[in-house]
Write a protein that holds these residues in place. Sequence first.
Motif, mmCIF file in Angstrom:
data_model
loop_
_atom_site.group_PDB
_atom_site.id
_atom_site.type_symbol
_atom_site.label_atom_id
_atom_site.label_comp_id
_atom_site.label_asym_id
_atom_site.label_seq_id
_atom_site.Cartn_x
_atom_site.Cartn_y
_atom_site.Cartn_z
ATOM 1 N N ASP A 1 -4.691 3.248 -13.365
ATOM 2 C CA ASP A 1 -3.338 2.961 -12.891
ATOM 3 C C ASP A 1 -2.368 4.053 -13.334
ATOM 4 O O ASP A 1 -2.434 4.558 -14.459
ATOM 5 N N THR A 2 -1.443 4.423 -12.454
ATOM 6 C CA THR A 2 -0.433 5.429 -12.779
ATOM 7 C C THR A 2 0.961 4.885 -12.457
ATOM 8 O O THR A 2 1.121 4.023 -11.590
ATOM 9 N N PHE A 3 1.974 5.439 -13.131
ATOM 10 C CA PHE A 3 3.352 4.989 -12.962
ATOM 11 C C PHE A 3 4.126 5.963 -12.097
ATOM 12 O O PHE A 3 3.921 7.183 -12.144
ATOM 13 N N ARG A 4 5.050 5.417 -11.296
ATOM 14 C CA ARG A 4 5.892 6.252 -10.438
ATOM 15 C C ARG A 4 7.247 5.582 -10.282
ATOM 16 O O ARG A 4 7.328 4.342 -10.234
ATOM 17 N N HIS B 1 0.837 -1.206 0.000
ATOM 18 C CA HIS B 1 0.000 0.000 0.000
ATOM 19 C C HIS B 1 0.869 1.254 0.000
ATOM 20 O O HIS B 1 1.152 1.830 1.053
ATOM 21 N N TYR B 2 1.253 1.700 -1.189
ATOM 22 C CA TYR B 2 2.039 2.931 -1.316
ATOM 23 C C TYR B 2 1.168 4.138 -1.639
ATOM 24 O O TYR B 2 1.690 5.233 -1.856
ATOM 25 N N SER B 3 -0.138 3.949 -1.694
ATOM 26 C CA SER B 3 -1.082 5.023 -1.997
ATOM 27 C C SER B 3 -2.297 4.879 -1.081
ATOM 28 O O SER B 3 -2.565 3.787 -0.566
ATOM 29 N N TRP C 1 13.124 2.310 -7.322
ATOM 30 C CA TRP C 1 11.829 1.682 -7.055
ATOM 31 C C TRP C 1 10.861 2.099 -8.156
ATOM 32 O O TRP C 1 10.772 3.273 -8.509
ATOM 33 N N TYR C 2 10.133 1.133 -8.698
ATOM 34 C CA TYR C 2 9.128 1.401 -9.729
ATOM 35 C C TYR C 2 7.769 0.924 -9.217
ATOM 36 O O TYR C 2 7.643 -0.182 -8.678
ATOM 37 N N PHE C 3 6.758 1.785 -9.418
ATOM 38 C CA PHE C 3 5.432 1.500 -8.896
ATOM 39 C C PHE C 3 4.366 1.572 -9.992
ATOM 40 O O PHE C 3 4.402 2.468 -10.840
ATOM 41 N N MET C 4 3.435 0.639 -9.934
ATOM 42 C CA MET C 4 2.185 0.755 -10.669
ATOM 43 C C MET C 4 1.120 1.026 -9.608
ATOM 44 O O MET C 4 0.650 0.113 -8.920
ATOM 45 N N ILE C 5 0.788 2.304 -9.450
ATOM 46 C CA ILE C 5 -0.172 2.713 -8.419
ATOM 47 C C ILE C 5 -1.576 2.390 -8.905
ATOM 48 O O ILE C 5 -2.045 2.923 -9.907
ATOM 49 N N ARG C 6 -2.256 1.514 -8.185
ATOM 50 C CA ARG C 6 -3.581 1.042 -8.586
ATOM 51 C C ARG C 6 -4.649 1.839 -7.831
ATOM 52 O O ARG C 6 -4.617 1.943 -6.618
ATOM 53 N N GLN C 7 -5.583 2.401 -8.571
ATOM 54 C CA GLN C 7 -6.641 3.219 -7.992
ATOM 55 C C GLN C 7 -7.909 2.392 -7.830
ATOM 56 O O GLN C 7 -8.654 2.175 -8.788
ATOM 57 N N ASP D 1 -0.497 -2.008 -4.272
ATOM 58 C CA ASP D 1 0.083 -1.588 -5.549
ATOM 59 C C ASP D 1 1.142 -2.587 -6.018
ATOM 60 O O ASP D 1 1.769 -3.286 -5.212
ATOM 61 N N ILE D 2 1.347 -2.625 -7.331
ATOM 62 C CA ILE D 2 2.411 -3.424 -7.923
ATOM 63 C C ILE D 2 3.708 -2.625 -7.816
ATOM 64 O O ILE D 2 3.738 -1.439 -8.161
ATOM 65 N N ALA D 3 4.796 -3.240 -7.355
ATOM 66 C CA ALA D 3 6.037 -2.493 -7.184
ATOM 67 C C ALA D 3 7.245 -3.418 -7.241
ATOM 68 O O ALA D 3 7.162 -4.586 -6.833
ATOM 69 N N VAL D 4 8.369 -2.882 -7.727
ATOM 70 C CA VAL D 4 9.633 -3.627 -7.749
ATOM 71 C C VAL D 4 10.765 -2.697 -7.331
ATOM 72 O O VAL D 4 10.693 -1.472 -7.517
#
Length: 445
Positions: free
Chosen positions: A334-337, A302-304, A321-327, A310-313
């Motif tokens: 979905d947004t990228f971070r 839970h990064y949001s 760190w790369y995130f696929m923030i899931r709304q 969220d999907i993260a690596v």
Amino acid sequence: MKNTFKRRFSVFYSIAFAILVSTNAFASTPGNDNFADAEIVGGMQVHITRSNVMATKESGEPNHAGNIGGKSVWFKWTAPMSRVMSFSTNRSATNIDTLLNIYTGTALNGLFSESSSNNIKSPMNNKSYIRKDVVEGTTYYIAIDGNNDGNGAVEGGFLLDIQPSFNYQGADYDSDGLTDFAVFRPSTGTWFSFDPFTGQTIYTLFGANGDIPLVSASGPLNEPAVFRPTNNAWYQKSEDQIEYTQWGTSSDIPVPANYGGEARTETAVFRASTGTWYIRYSEGDYRYYQFGVSGDLPVPGHYSPDANADIAVFRPSNGTWYFMIRQNGNPALDTFRAVQFGQQGDKPVPADYDGDGILDIAVYRPSTGVWWILQSSDNQSKAFKFGIAEDIPTTGDFDGDGKFDYAVFRPSTGTWYVLKSGDQSLQVKVFGQSGDIPVTANKTF
């Protein structure tokens, strides 16, 4: 002589009456005795000490947690974000034997019982604990009553805790709100967990050599679970039954998390060879994400501020760190971070160290024994030395204060070292042996 005696008796009576009045005033009915006067509490972290002494039960008030009770008090809490939360009266050893019930509704005669708890584990722990998914903006009424065994409801003090529940990061097998010391011994397929509340060690024969131990929840409770690469199967212990699911391949990394937003974890794997995530939901549906490359370490969570993990690596090659923030589970939103934090050789240890309900980006650097934390609450970084090169960093809330603690497992001695966030005290616990796997450690270590 008689007049002197009368005067003395009168003075004595006046003092005694004053003390009695003062005592009754001190033990007056609590201000939140009635539903309409529920005490308003707020935020992602609630830790308050209260009492139900002199409390009453209103006409038309329901029986909380299926018990007649009789000395209830009320609290009103509005969820700041959608999230799985824990509600507990357990953390203080002096708490009375409580009943706990969570309701929605606006009137006493129109309440809907969302969840309830009486005894966590009778007779060893008669306090209350609930793990529940809440919805942002929804107001919940929380009733706490004293258990009534037929001789009247008990009364006294209690500590009420409301805080985020990261059920796939804290091995809480007795549902007391505290992470347990837990290891899996591959040589015998045995789980060992230590309950800090009762001081008991629990042995569970579940699994086989080569299995990967997991922190998983089939509902409100954590139960032992393993991923078995030899047959690509997941095994989840659920009360007296074993749930079996075929999901993944032998080289996949298991990544169970709260992807569906409910008080349970979903079966999921990360396939490093293709950078693909495969998530299987409880309803039988599944979804896959192309996110990551070979060499990435999966770190979902839970990064949001919403209910879905969220999907993260973490990419060790460039410390990013790369995130696929899931709304709210809607792929269209979905947004990228991406955040650069760490370096080659670091071990990712994301957790909620600042207690705001959102995971902090964090790494443990074995070469120096230093933890580096990027706090989500203020985007500030901090460093803390805790551990040595051989230590395996673990994650958990070992003191139940709503913030994750610095913790390591030292394989050579089977010793746990925990720096508790609540009072900064150091806990040292010999629990395990060389070859044991600490259950709360990242599965890529």
